[in-house]
Design an enzyme around this catalytic site. Sequence first.
Site, PDB file in Angstrom:
ATOM      1  N   LYS A   3       7.000  15.301  -8.821  1.00 35.90           N
ATOM      2  CA  LYS A   3       6.898  14.480  -7.580  1.00 35.90           C
ATOM      3  C   LYS A   3       8.057  14.886  -6.557  1.00 35.90           C
ATOM      4  O   LYS A   3       9.354  14.826  -6.962  1.00 35.90           O
ATOM      5  CB  LYS A   3       6.934  13.032  -8.062  1.00 35.90           C
ATOM      6  N   HIS A  12       5.244  12.466  -1.930  1.00 35.52           N
ATOM      7  CA  HIS A  12       5.350  11.460  -0.686  1.00 35.52           C
ATOM      8  C   HIS A  12       5.458  11.983   0.765  1.00 35.52           C
ATOM      9  O   HIS A  12       6.537  12.264   1.072  1.00 35.52           O
ATOM     10  CB  HIS A  12       6.658  10.357  -0.956  1.00 35.52           C
ATOM     11  N   ASP A  20       0.490   2.773  -6.669  1.00 32.25           N
ATOM     12  CA  ASP A  20       1.752   2.609  -5.976  1.00 32.25           C
ATOM     13  C   ASP A  20       2.177   1.169  -6.341  1.00 32.25           C
ATOM     14  O   ASP A  20       2.920   0.707  -5.469  1.00 32.25           O
ATOM     15  CB  ASP A  20       1.694   3.198  -4.586  1.00 32.25           C
ATOM     16  N   HIS A  77       4.833   2.739 -10.562  1.00 32.78           N
ATOM     17  CA  HIS A  77       6.425   2.599 -10.572  1.00 32.78           C
ATOM     18  C   HIS A  77       6.387   1.550 -11.577  1.00 32.78           C
ATOM     19  O   HIS A  77       5.889   0.400 -11.605  1.00 32.78           O
ATOM     20  CB  HIS A  77       7.066   2.231  -9.391  1.00 32.78           C
ATOM     21  N   HIS A 111      -0.763   8.326  -1.758  1.00 31.88           N
ATOM     22  CA  HIS A 111      -0.888   6.991  -1.256  1.00 31.88           C
ATOM     23  C   HIS A 111      -1.084   7.326   0.424  1.00 31.88           C
ATOM     24  O   HIS A 111      -0.563   6.648   1.150  1.00 31.88           O
ATOM     25  CB  HIS A 111       0.313   5.928  -1.222  1.00 31.88           C
ATOM     26  N   HIS A 141      -0.504   6.929  -9.694  1.00 29.38           N
ATOM     27  CA  HIS A 141       0.615   6.703  -9.204  1.00 29.38           C
ATOM     28  C   HIS A 141       1.313   5.252  -9.434  1.00 29.38           C
ATOM     29  O   HIS A 141       0.830   4.273  -8.934  1.00 29.38           O
ATOM     30  CB  HIS A 141       0.397   6.743  -7.647  1.00 29.38           C
TER      31      HIS A 141
END
Length: 331
Positions: free
Chosen positions: A92, A131, A237, A12, A165, A10
């Site tokens: 996602k 999420h 994350d 970004h 997460h 995960h």
Amino acid sequence: MRLKNPLDMHLHLRDNAMLKLVAPFSAKDFKAAVIMPNLIPPLCDIKSLKEYKQRIISACGTEDFSPLMTLFYQNYEYDFLKEAKEHIFAIKLYPAGVTTNSSSGIANFDISSLKGTLQAMSELEIPLLIHGETNDFVMDREANFAKIYENLAKNFPNLKIVMEHITTKRLCQLLKEYENLYATITLHHLILTLDDVLGGKLNPHLFCKPIAKRYEDKEALCELAFAGHEKVMFGSDSAPHPLSEKECCGCAAGVFSAPLALPLLCELFTKHSNEENLQKFISDNAVKIHKLSFEKDKIISLKKEKWQIPSKYGDVVPFKANEILEFKTSL
């Protein structure tokens, strides 16, 4: 310590200048990473996804690193998903408005409205990453999403669902109740509670979504991770924001941990567990869950050597800025 094919499930990377700044850190220490699609606009078509993947590869230079791409959840048609399958790792799902760049996420979790897409994903064996937060009181948002996870798990038993997460004891328990539920756990949620974020002075660089929770929640996460539980994977994350978007009114949510993730995980597992369980958490579980394979292995060595985390990388403040770590990575 030596780790085989470390995976960040995960991540970004943002885009443009920020992408060029942060991508090399993950590419250096990890074999592959699952890339989040919540850009502006979000990744909802194959052309945009392929172009973004190429920008990531260019930013990583010559590093042995594979970006595992995801699409932003919409109600896609079967034929589109069949075509997209060869280009994506997963899809996602963001509930509308719960985190950064999620305003176009899903507002209605009625099974009938999701059935077509989720059934197609089940048949095509495309994982669903979620999420998992509602729009309730901030400390209850993840626990309250448990009912939605249960509903999805029951109605789509052949769909591989990853609870992203996770931060609560409730979801740690839920993970064990449904065969098709899996989870990622971040580095910072193994360390932080809400006390660290705002128990003394407010620390905007520790503010993330889901927000860090209670001590008993952290203990439940640590129990799973340090045991190398077979249904749990590492997902950093890591979510960079420039200083101006963190130290301000309306602070952006995200903790940037990519440059120090492996050294700090090594330190934690050396103290609380063992090398074998770190290998499971950082790679082996994900390989087994998602049936991943690589033509060439990437071995990362971690040596006992003190180093200080910089105060900033470019204009981004990292997790544990200025602190001393005991381990350092090297190929």
